[in-house]
Design a protein around this motif. Structure first.
Motif, mmCIF file in Angstrom:
data_model
loop_
_atom_site.group_PDB
_atom_site.id
_atom_site.type_symbol
_atom_site.label_atom_id
_atom_site.label_comp_id
_atom_site.label_asym_id
_atom_site.label_seq_id
_atom_site.Cartn_x
_atom_site.Cartn_y
_atom_site.Cartn_z
ATOM 1 N N VAL A 1 -12.682 40.814 30.474
ATOM 2 C CA VAL A 1 -11.508 40.557 29.766
ATOM 3 C C VAL A 1 -10.424 40.612 30.733
ATOM 4 N N LYS A 2 -9.043 39.596 30.613
ATOM 5 C CA LYS A 2 -8.731 38.948 31.733
ATOM 6 C C LYS A 2 -7.402 38.718 31.036
ATOM 7 N N GLY A 3 -5.827 38.763 31.662
ATOM 8 C CA GLY A 3 -4.874 37.906 31.226
ATOM 9 C C GLY A 3 -4.760 37.049 31.476
ATOM 10 N N ILE A 4 -3.250 36.327 30.931
ATOM 11 C CA ILE A 4 -3.047 35.526 30.320
ATOM 12 C C ILE A 4 -2.027 35.230 31.827
ATOM 13 N N GLU A 5 -1.941 34.213 32.213
ATOM 14 C CA GLU A 5 -0.682 34.402 33.432
ATOM 15 C C GLU A 5 0.379 34.622 32.995
ATOM 16 N N GLY A 6 1.105 35.693 33.896
ATOM 17 C CA GLY A 6 1.714 36.523 33.422
ATOM 18 C C GLY A 6 1.586 38.126 32.903
ATOM 19 N N TYR A 7 0.361 38.284 32.912
ATOM 20 C CA TYR A 7 -0.506 39.673 32.875
ATOM 21 C C TYR A 7 -1.415 39.575 33.621
ATOM 22 N N GLU A 8 -1.485 41.282 34.208
ATOM 23 C CA GLU A 8 -3.121 41.743 35.043
ATOM 24 C C GLU A 8 -3.379 42.896 33.977
ATOM 25 N N THR A 9 -4.765 43.129 33.864
ATOM 26 C CA THR A 9 -5.327 43.959 33.657
ATOM 27 C C THR A 9 -5.635 44.707 34.189
ATOM 28 N N ALA A 10 -5.359 46.562 33.990
ATOM 29 C CA ALA A 10 -5.963 47.448 34.450
ATOM 30 C C ALA A 10 -6.334 48.311 33.625
ATOM 31 N N VAL A 11 -6.823 49.526 34.839
ATOM 32 C CA VAL A 11 -7.903 49.999 33.868
ATOM 33 C C VAL A 11 -7.461 51.964 33.212
ATOM 34 N N SER A 12 -6.206 52.367 34.452
ATOM 35 C CA SER A 12 -5.825 53.767 34.332
ATOM 36 C C SER A 12 -5.594 53.975 32.666
ATOM 37 N N LEU A 13 -5.503 55.023 33.181
ATOM 38 C CA LEU A 13 -5.183 55.919 31.769
ATOM 39 C C LEU A 13 -3.592 55.965 31.506
ATOM 40 N N THR A 14 -2.780 55.506 30.553
ATOM 41 C CA THR A 14 -1.262 55.368 30.721
ATOM 42 C C THR A 14 -1.207 56.440 29.061
ATOM 43 N N ARG A 15 0.180 56.258 29.171
ATOM 44 C CA ARG A 15 0.833 56.080 27.878
ATOM 45 C C ARG A 15 0.645 55.179 26.954
ATOM 46 N N SER A 16 1.285 54.065 27.382
ATOM 47 C CA SER A 16 1.269 52.882 26.990
ATOM 48 C C SER A 16 0.636 51.993 27.383
ATOM 49 N N VAL A 17 0.126 50.950 26.474
ATOM 50 C CA VAL A 17 -1.191 49.451 26.532
ATOM 51 C C VAL A 17 0.277 48.392 27.793
ATOM 52 N N PHE A 18 1.142 48.722 27.475
ATOM 53 C CA PHE A 18 1.610 47.069 28.508
ATOM 54 C C PHE A 18 2.629 48.138 29.239
ATOM 55 N N ARG A 19 3.088 47.505 29.704
ATOM 56 C CA ARG A 19 4.021 48.176 30.788
ATOM 57 C C ARG A 19 4.005 46.750 32.467
ATOM 58 N N ASP A 20 5.706 46.825 33.022
ATOM 59 C CA ASP A 20 6.109 46.190 33.699
ATOM 60 C C ASP A 20 5.204 46.138 34.748
ATOM 61 N N SER A 21 4.830 44.841 35.612
ATOM 62 C CA SER A 21 4.083 45.164 36.934
ATOM 63 C C SER A 21 4.559 45.564 37.994
ATOM 64 N N GLY A 22 6.196 46.074 37.669
ATOM 65 C CA GLY A 22 6.301 46.857 39.323
ATOM 66 C C GLY A 22 6.672 45.546 40.487
ATOM 67 N N SER A 23 5.910 46.063 41.642
ATOM 68 C CA SER A 23 6.480 46.283 42.860
ATOM 69 C C SER A 23 4.832 44.891 42.809
ATOM 70 N N LYS A 24 3.870 44.977 42.172
ATOM 71 C CA LYS A 24 3.209 43.932 42.302
ATOM 72 C C LYS A 24 3.749 42.753 41.485
ATOM 73 N N VAL A 25 4.443 41.609 41.833
ATOM 74 C CA VAL A 25 5.169 40.878 41.255
ATOM 75 C C VAL A 25 4.103 39.302 41.630
#
Length: 528
Positions: A406-430
């Motif tokens: 599973v890969k993200g479209i342009e502008g998105y990156e997939t990640a595998v950590s268990l978090t509170r929300s499915v989506f969030r801003d990428s922060g310092s990783k631009v």
């Protein structure tokens, strides 16, 4: 450089980690990169499609072997075990001969996934994922002492994440890294070789943290200067030059957390708060709190963790609540989970112990998961940001490969950590990886201004071997890019030959050497 010629005697591969085709085309068009412009005018060129997923530990072994990951065996930096643990992948895990196992003498420098250094005919300096510059760093072993004496500031890599709030300092440190890497290349140029394979990882590191035209252009002009030095070096050595990247790059602004989505849909279950985990959670002792306390006390995580007994690390990772995609999952109640760069596994009883899904139910569950991932939308943007690839199609020869990628479209990156929300801003990783890297070939046997048609990373090794009048592995997934050779050159006239080079990577996995920095950080949940 088109002319009638025999096969070149040597091949030089200049690897540029993460350099995208679109930036090179734009800046050569503007006259900003004169040596890359020479490659376009005097040689062959084209975009180079990466692996799926477009990730360093998959792509560089594919470039070096000519086969996809289902044959060479690496699906990420870490190998997922039957019991839901993982260990670091090393050169011992690559199951097919690499170019330096076939062509000799060879000089290999800073290629990812080459630790520990194999006993090749020539010289090898390992690259990314080397834990220490001691045993296993070089072949021959005494080369490590020469590097320490001649290039005392040499280091394996630079983590952009450590400089997320200090971009200017990061640029200074990256410039030092690039300089010492170039010095190493120049030192290795003194060796005798028939294959020279050297990788610069600096562009990848820079682009994750800074995606600004002026900063990137300055760095690319430094790479262009290095390219010019290499071109001058090989002109008198009857060599063909290949310039390649393992993947491209582009800006991102959002993360999509796959395991959090699976948890939301009741397909993945976190470990409960019972027992030790529950007690520690009530006390407020989580991995995030531990990390924050260490930072406030000025304790260097790396130096501390590398001296902890591994059993203690595993115990802490298992019992202290956190967001790790393996340590914090209850696999007895989990149907599917994500690991690595978007690899999704169904928890079936044939692959995992204990597993909960019968093998007969896997195909239907894959379709359910595909529908889930393709249908989810980001509430902030209303985008449906996930693309899904069937593992059986991407990795057809390995029944233990990921079930989905599973890969993200342009502008998105997939990640595998268990978090509170499915989506969030990428922060310092631009910015992050995209599929379209670069391919250039240059030399007397290469047709000027020719195009490599629909080239991908499996095509590099077969094309290079054919250029040197060597047989292509009979199980290669790539093809010889015959269209790039001058029609009157020997590689252009000659039919492609094949032979069985056998398999490699049969030795036991390297474990002890990774009791250090990176695997222990991952084990504690600081890095996935």
């Amino acid at each position: 450089m088109s002319m009638e010629t025999e096969s070149p005697e040597r091949a030089f591969v200049l690897g540029l980690d993460g350099v995208p085709w679109d930036l090179i085309r734009r800046w050569t068009g503007e006259g900003q990169l004169p040596n890359f412009s020479r490659l376009l005018e005097e040689g062959a060129s084209g975009p180079l499609t990466s692996t799926t997923p477009d990730s360093t530990p998959l792509a560089w072994p594919t470039i070096a072997t000519g086969v996809w990951p289902d044959k060479h065996g690496l699906y990420g930096f870490q190998h997922l075990e039957r019991g839901y643990t993982h260990r670091m992948n090393t050169s011992a895990d690559v199951r097919r001969p690499e170019l330096w196992d076939i062509i000799s003498p060879a000089v290999v420098g800073n290629v990812p996934m080459t630790y520990p250094a194999s006993d090749i005919d020539g010289s090898l300096v390992t690259g990314m994922m080397t834990p220490e510059m001691d045993d296993g760093f070089t072949q021959p072993p005494e080369l490590a002492d020469e590097i320490a004496n001649e290039i005392p500031d040499y280091q394996i890599g630079l983590s952009w994440d450590e400089y997320r709030d200090r971009p200017e300092e990061f640029r200074e440190e990256l410039a030092k890294l690039l300089s010492t890497r170039r010095t190493l290349m120049q030192r290795l140029m003194e060796e005798q070789w028939r294959l020279f394979f050297f990788v610069y990882t600096a562009p990848d590191r820079l682009q994750h943290l800074i995606w600004e035209d002026d900063v990137l252009l300055e760095h690319y002009q430094q790479l262009d200067e290095i390219l010019g030095e290499v071109m001058e070096y090989i002109e008198s050595r009857d060599a063909v030059l290949f310039v390649v990247s393992d993947h491209g790059f582009g800006p991102i602004s959002r993360f999509a957390f796959l395991n959090t989505l699976l948890e939301r849909e009741n397909l993945l279950t976190r470990k409960s708060g019972n027992g030790t985990r529950g007690t520690l959670a009530k006390m407020g002792l989580t991995k995030e709190r531990v990390e924050g306390l260490m930072a406030r006390l000025g304790i260097n995580e790396k130096s501390l963790i590398e001296h902890l007994p591994r059993g203690l690390v595993d115990s802490v990772a298992t019992h202290v609540p956190g967001n790790h995609s393996l340590y914090d999952v209850n696999f007895e109640e989990t149907v599917a989970f994500a690991h690595g760069s978007g690899n999704v596994y169904i928890n079936d009883t044939m692959r995992f112990d204990p597993g909960v899904v019968a093998p007969a139910d896997v195909p239907a569950l894959k379709e359910e998961l595909r529908t889930l991932f393709e249908g989810v939308t980001d509430p902030e943007t209303d985008d449906a940001p996930l693309n899904v690839h069937d593992g059986d199609e991407v990795f057809p020869t390995d029944p233990y490969s990921p079930d989905l990628v599973v890969k993200g479209i342009e502008g998105y990156e997939t990640a595998v950590s268990l978090t509170r929300s499915v989506f969030r801003d990428s922060g310092s990783k631009v910015a992050s990886h995209r599929p379209e890297g670069i391919f250039f070939a240059w030399g007397a046997s290469i047709e000027a201004e020719s195009t490599a048609n629909e080239a991908n990373v499996t095509d590099v090794a077969p094309t290079l071997l054919h250029a040197l009048d060597e047989a292509v592995p009979s199980d290669a997934d790539g093809r010889v890019l015959k269209e790039i050779f001058h029609p009157h050159s020997k590689p252009g006239r000659r039919a492609v030959s094949q032979r069985d080079y056998g398999k490699s990577g049969e030795s036991e996995a390297v474990e002890a050497d990774f009791d250090g920095v990176e695997d222990r950080l991952r084990g504690l949940g600081y890095m996935e």
